[in-house]
Design a protein around this motif. Structure first.
Motif, mmCIF file in Angstrom:
data_model
loop_
_atom_site.group_PDB
_atom_site.id
_atom_site.type_symbol
_atom_site.label_atom_id
_atom_site.label_comp_id
_atom_site.label_asym_id
_atom_site.label_seq_id
_atom_site.Cartn_x
_atom_site.Cartn_y
_atom_site.Cartn_z
ATOM 1 N N VAL A 168 0.290 -1.173 -0.225
ATOM 2 C CA VAL A 168 -0.079 0.254 0.034
ATOM 3 C C VAL A 168 0.391 1.286 0.439
ATOM 4 N N VAL A 169 0.394 2.245 -0.785
ATOM 5 C CA VAL A 169 1.704 3.550 -0.761
ATOM 6 C C VAL A 169 0.810 4.714 -0.337
ATOM 7 N N ILE A 170 1.581 5.036 0.577
ATOM 8 C CA ILE A 170 0.154 6.983 1.949
ATOM 9 C C ILE A 170 1.720 7.357 0.741
ATOM 10 N N GLY A 171 0.419 8.596 0.964
ATOM 11 C CA GLY A 171 0.893 10.128 0.847
ATOM 12 C C GLY A 171 1.011 10.752 2.000
ATOM 13 N N PRO A 172 1.643 11.769 2.706
ATOM 14 C CA PRO A 172 1.045 12.429 3.468
ATOM 15 C C PRO A 172 0.322 13.601 3.582
ATOM 16 N N CYS A 173 0.318 14.571 2.252
ATOM 17 C CA CYS A 173 -1.130 15.094 2.029
ATOM 18 C C CYS A 173 -1.895 14.136 2.272
ATOM 19 N N HIS A 174 -2.240 13.610 1.750
ATOM 20 C CA HIS A 174 -3.473 12.544 2.040
ATOM 21 C C HIS A 174 -3.810 12.292 3.645
ATOM 22 N N SER A 175 -2.877 11.658 4.122
ATOM 23 C CA SER A 175 -3.219 10.865 5.331
ATOM 24 C C SER A 175 -3.115 11.898 6.237
ATOM 25 N N SER A 176 -3.277 13.304 6.332
ATOM 26 C CA SER A 176 -2.614 14.124 6.826
ATOM 27 C C SER A 176 -4.178 14.958 6.916
ATOM 28 N N ILE A 177 -5.418 15.074 5.401
ATOM 29 C CA ILE A 177 -6.577 15.366 5.797
ATOM 30 C C ILE A 177 -7.672 14.835 6.817
ATOM 31 N N GLU A 178 -7.284 13.168 6.050
ATOM 32 C CA GLU A 178 -7.676 12.150 6.692
ATOM 33 C C GLU A 178 -7.555 12.284 8.501
ATOM 34 N N ILE A 179 -6.981 12.463 8.855
ATOM 35 C CA ILE A 179 -6.824 12.599 10.269
ATOM 36 C C ILE A 179 -7.358 13.921 10.620
ATOM 37 N N ALA A 180 -7.080 15.901 9.786
ATOM 38 C CA ALA A 180 -7.717 16.377 10.390
ATOM 39 C C ALA A 180 -9.334 16.788 9.827
ATOM 40 N N LEU A 181 -9.964 16.255 9.292
ATOM 41 C CA LEU A 181 -11.045 16.084 9.089
ATOM 42 C C LEU A 181 -12.563 15.577 10.435
ATOM 43 N N LYS A 182 -11.471 14.382 10.609
ATOM 44 C CA LYS A 182 -12.249 13.555 12.138
ATOM 45 C C LYS A 182 -12.283 15.034 13.196
ATOM 46 N N LEU A 183 -11.030 15.351 13.432
ATOM 47 C CA LEU A 183 -11.002 16.319 14.400
ATOM 48 C C LEU A 183 -11.986 18.042 14.281
ATOM 49 N N SER A 184 -12.497 17.835 12.753
ATOM 50 C CA SER A 184 -13.337 19.408 12.533
ATOM 51 C C SER A 184 -13.533 18.857 11.192
ATOM 52 N N ASN A 185 -13.730 20.421 11.216
ATOM 53 C CA ASN A 185 -14.387 20.483 9.460
ATOM 54 C C ASN A 185 -14.194 21.008 7.859
ATOM 55 N N LYS A 186 -12.764 22.184 8.861
ATOM 56 C CA LYS A 186 -11.914 22.865 7.925
ATOM 57 C C LYS A 186 -10.977 23.077 8.073
ATOM 58 N N PHE A 187 -9.694 22.308 7.034
ATOM 59 C CA PHE A 187 -8.573 22.799 7.541
ATOM 60 C C PHE A 187 -7.984 23.572 6.914
ATOM 61 N N SER A 188 -6.512 23.886 6.872
ATOM 62 C CA SER A 188 -5.531 24.823 6.470
ATOM 63 C C SER A 188 -4.034 24.244 6.419
ATOM 64 N N VAL A 189 -3.881 24.053 5.431
ATOM 65 C CA VAL A 189 -2.548 24.089 5.135
ATOM 66 C C VAL A 189 -1.118 25.497 5.383
ATOM 67 N N ILE A 190 -0.067 25.302 5.738
ATOM 68 C CA ILE A 190 0.831 26.411 5.839
ATOM 69 C C ILE A 190 2.069 25.595 5.255
ATOM 70 N N ILE A 191 1.855 26.615 4.024
ATOM 71 C CA ILE A 191 3.370 25.674 3.465
ATOM 72 C C ILE A 191 4.255 26.692 3.125
ATOM 73 N N GLY A 192 5.375 26.727 2.353
ATOM 74 C CA GLY A 192 6.919 27.587 2.646
ATOM 75 C C GLY A 192 6.821 28.548 1.503
ATOM 76 N N GLN A 193 6.175 28.151 0.598
ATOM 77 C CA GLN A 193 6.172 29.160 -0.759
ATOM 78 C C GLN A 193 4.609 29.087 -1.283
ATOM 79 N N LYS A 194 4.352 30.481 -1.265
ATOM 80 C CA LYS A 194 3.124 30.567 -2.276
ATOM 81 C C LYS A 194 3.658 29.498 -3.938
#
Lengths: 268, 268, 268, 268, 268, 268
Positions: D103-129
């Motif tokens: 099974v191949v796993i991606g950090p972005c996908h994984s993070s969103i799955e966790i965030a959306l069990k705990l909240s209805n909206k998430f933001s992503v903090i990136i380095g560069q626009k």
């Protein structure tokens, strides 16, 4: 129904230069209108050509200029609401821009509003597959596409619906039944104002709501007229709803000649 | 450019009954057209009123009937492609239905196609906030809404753009720069055919692609005309693209009088 | 066609390490290119493996590194436009990032642009159901999903299309006819660059536009190259279109060896 | 945790040819992995260039070929799950196609799955626009775009995050706080695997869930590996998930040389 | 599995006042839970009526008040995670609002997360067509609608699934096979928690992942509980996730009586 | 207004166990109802707690069971239409399922229907940012999200709106003006039934339509009741609109006790 003493003034305008259908709509309106509505049934003048339908975008286009003039004239004559009597709701946003304090109503939009208070999914019974693309675009723009179960075509032209009532009734019933059984529609909308006079029979046999678009539009027009009178709920004129300024109209020489409707049937 | 000996025949039609802009477009076309194109620049007849813009849906509506007739006439005259010269792309699908073998091109659609080969997000510089709703609807229907960074308005009317070139250039530049810096546009489209003559200066200063819609439309029209000639890629006439049948046109008495364009500037 | 004296320089790059198809594309290009284009037809080097197709995402992935290097090399050689010759439009946004002043063109994107000027709905004829998911994702990202009538698969592999021309022609025709009759497509796109040489026959029989993707891409590349030369409409380098900085390239030791294409067929 | 006696075998693969970050990830994994997991931390070989980031689509493209080979090699070595250790989730569907029973796993996908069990909206903090467009496309394709409150950029490059921990922590906190207060985020995702080591401090100060993407990916990988072992929930190989056939791989000469990873840190 | 010494505390709550299914779920949980989880299996009290299913929105509605009370009670009792044991995921956002530091898990959401790590498209096997509309709305709101291949109904009621195992297994298999072959599903989700005990057989025969929703929910609940304990990833209480203030609860007299669950089966 | 002799029977139900607002709604209804309507104004019984608002999903959840019972009871009592008197339109689809031949109306849905006949974009003035997520989800599900200009919060709780009329009026006006000027709303909807009594003043000052949701709901309910009586347009009971079968209700022991509403104010 109204807190005012004068009656609500409504126009049912067939957006074609062909008035043979007028009496059919007038009969329905006579039966169904509220007592304090006056309804004028009319068509565009014959300048637009003698089309008995708007099945093609071309025909829509050919009546557009006259329609704009007609809308403005009706608003000057003090109508409270006007129905653009075609299920394409042709040029609804355009008509609303130039309608002054008159509310403009479309049969497609009106029918869907009623269907979705009674069910979660509706189908539209159309005459020709050809109509679907334009109607689908309109329904998407309204926002109702996710509630649309299907279009079903009976392979008939607008002018045929009123020729042989049994044939039409049968064809519409069959398509409606397929929409319910195969497409999981929970209500059915007859997708042409000329599919008039059939909803009751089909509704009784199918046991789901079957919406007649002319009747739906009449009722929404009466409601809108009444709300406008009672609560000042008249068209917005801000941003995209802003109307052309009088100075432009003057400068461009627009609307100089008084627009003449076709014959009117006045139902008091 | 073409495998045929006769030149590509293109019409640039300003969909208003006001021909003062014609020479401005003609100048650009003279500079920019391919050698084997012949381009006729013209406007609708003055029957539609003397509007110098289509800023309101009402004005769109008022020209529609003439536009339909003009499209058909151009197709009968053997034009390969026709540009409806307004950034609203007014009645594009209608025009395409009645265009026979002629391809109909819109400046908005053409500009976006070019911008999205060069960038992932574009902004449109409009004259008035009022225009946004109609243009946005059009862009959604095309499918490009997710690539739209923003609309930016310069608070000018169509007729003002060509009055004081420095003022206009400055206003457009300022709005374009804001679109890039604040809305993250990667390219800029000038959202009115009358914003003609400014793209180069702004492009040089901003260092992102700045698309002129008339020029974009000219080039897409030449391309479409060429492809039609060489590969038979002419309009579909199936389903929603089906044209009105000749029998209907006859029966309804449509297009009986020959449509007369305004004056034409012919650029060979 | 161009206001410059030197010819437009275009590359048609098959993104596979297998050059047997090159001559087929070269033949088409020789017939169809504009006189002032020079087109180089080539493939990636064989380092990527000898795949004769990109049917799997894996194969796409395996050619990606070489493709990036190839794109950059072509841009350094002064090509005005480059076609990534596969209907998946593999890595189009990646290629556009590193392409300098060269415009990168994809056959899928090009074909849809042409089809939607001629019709409101298109279908894509693919070889295997397997291809659909990736192509559908791409079409959604472009924004064209609402205009897609269907995919239809002929159950053939890429390498089979050119083996028995009658068989292929027949299979493609049958699928295209079903797309038109059953899925209400108004135009048809051949969904593989190896479906080359069939569009005309099918178009004549079906009487709807049938778009060949290689030819479509060639024409869009010539157009893009021409616009770049004449009007400075070259790739944006802002925001998501920003290219890697030279300092990074230096520091990371990227692109140190000159990329060598496979054999080139040069068509002047 | 598992019904099997042998341990779950997981690979954390940094998809760059630069292994200086490996020990940072290894430290986190040593602290956080379940006792019955064995995790190999490694990078691609240096053939791809010495990039310390994948900020540009070009860099993504340059590592793609090696990544495909690495995925296949890991699957042959019997790994149960593999993390592609970059928040772009680069080439996730490609990797999943060639991963066999892994099974191949991606950090972005994984993070969103966790965030959306705990909240209805998430933001992503990136380095560069610059990163936003590609990440936004990915999130749209996953289906999570309606739950995205915003991207917030700290204007730092990947390689800077681990240089001055106080500076980074402060910058991330500030952006996260703005996401919560101004964009109405209810949870925050750190949008780069190199933003490692900061979630706890920020979470304590902000009092909303703050998700570390490497840690999220580790946990989802362990979960996926465990489910595969226990319930046979391994990758589908139907339709778009079909893998290249062995006969093709043979015929095209793919994967002939054994892929060599960079150094591995093995955490038992 | 956990860095804490006390065991993870999980509740599996059947949101109906009917506890005959409890032992079936308990059996599965006994087999499948991680060693350091304690799981309480229970139902609502019989106040809600003795429904053995939630097939109608009405039944959902009837259990809602008790469900809210149950969720809050479970959170007060220190459960780390709670599963609302019905594939409708009834009132998931409501439950999450009042859950304090407890994570609330839904079987539908959980199943999709697992299916989409293993495939690009899933189908859901439901008992009655009736269920589809509510489930489809839920899946749209989650964002997964584009990954949904189809719903397939077996025309059985909830209470029938566990009556004749061979019959059910056969019916589910047949529907699943059609989903794969005709709707191009790449994985299959059993769309009712009472479709328990069948996934393995079907998975073996179909050779695609077949997800059992109760098991999926159990595993996601254990994962969520573990992450909460180890990393503080507990529910957000900002914006739409804000919980009712204690002062309101006091003032309105809410939750005054202690909520009593039905009998509990405790699995250590 | 009606072709029947007996009056239309409408219920205005505040879905809370708190009847202090009843007289406020009753006063409005007395002024505004049509002569042939009889309207019963009432609340749920106090079993649900003494909440004076439904600001939290929890409070929605707590009233749900009683609401379902109330809806069924009203339908048994022969009401033609019922208004669930809260702008969240809580559990509208649930209520419609169990409503027999009674039409169920929501204030949010009703208000938008009126606003979109008069304008192309509306804003909603809410009390707390907290409300936005749930209302936005509802509006998306209806299909109106593309017509929503914005939510604007006045930072007040439901119970505060009727305390100091000048303060409330001022706060609502200010937010509405910002919605129009900054968010380009063309009409404004007061997003709480307790924002009653303010629309006229704001409408006069702002010169755009300002919709009161209770009044809107009353009018839509009267319309729906009238259409039901006259044309048989009553709720569909097909597919997702299917109601629980009587046999289930019997078997599960549902609705055994007669539901008792709170005090009723009957307006003839």
């Amino acid at each position: 129904m109204a807190q005012n003493d004068r009656k609500l003034k409504i126009m049912y305008l067939s957006p074609i230069g062909f008035d043979s259908y007028d009496s059919i709509f007038a009969d329905m309106i006579r039966d169904c209108k509220y007592p304090n509505s006056v309804v004028h049934v009319t068509s565009l003048s014959s300048k637009v050509g003698h089309m008995d339908n708007l099945e093609y975008r071309t025909y829509n286009g050919l009546i557009c200029t006259e329609l704009v003039k007609a809308i403005r004239q009706a608003s000057l004559e003090g109508f409270d609401a006007l129905i653009v009597g075609c299920f394409y709701d042709p040029f609804l946003l355009t008509a609303r821009e130039i309608s002054g304090e008159m509310v403009v109503i479309g049969p497609c939009h009106s029918s869907i509003e009623i269907a979705l208070k009674l069910s979660n999914k509706f189908s539209v019974i159309i005459g020709q597959k050809k109509w679907e693309h334009e109607m689908h675009s309109t329904i998407k723009e309204y926002g109702y596409a996710d509630h649309l179960a299907s279009f079903r075509s009976v392979n008939m032209n607008v002018c045929e619906f009123q020729k042989d009532h049994d044939f039409t009734s049968n064809a519409l019933y069959k398509a409606a039944a397929q929409a319910v059984e195969d497409d999981y529609a929970e209500s059915v909308i007859l997708g042409c104002t000329c599919e008039l006079g059939f909803y009751q029979q089909i509704q009784e046999k199918l046991e789901v709501p079957v919406i007649d678009p002319s009747l739906a539009a009449l009722k929404q027009a009466e409601q809108a007229a009444s709300l406008k009178r009672a609560y000042g709920w008249k068209p917005s004129r801000k941003w995209s709803s802003e109307a052309p300024p009088a100075s432009d109209i003057e400068q461009f020489g627009l609307f100089k000649e008084k627009f003449e409707f076709g014959n009117r049937i006045v139902i008091e």
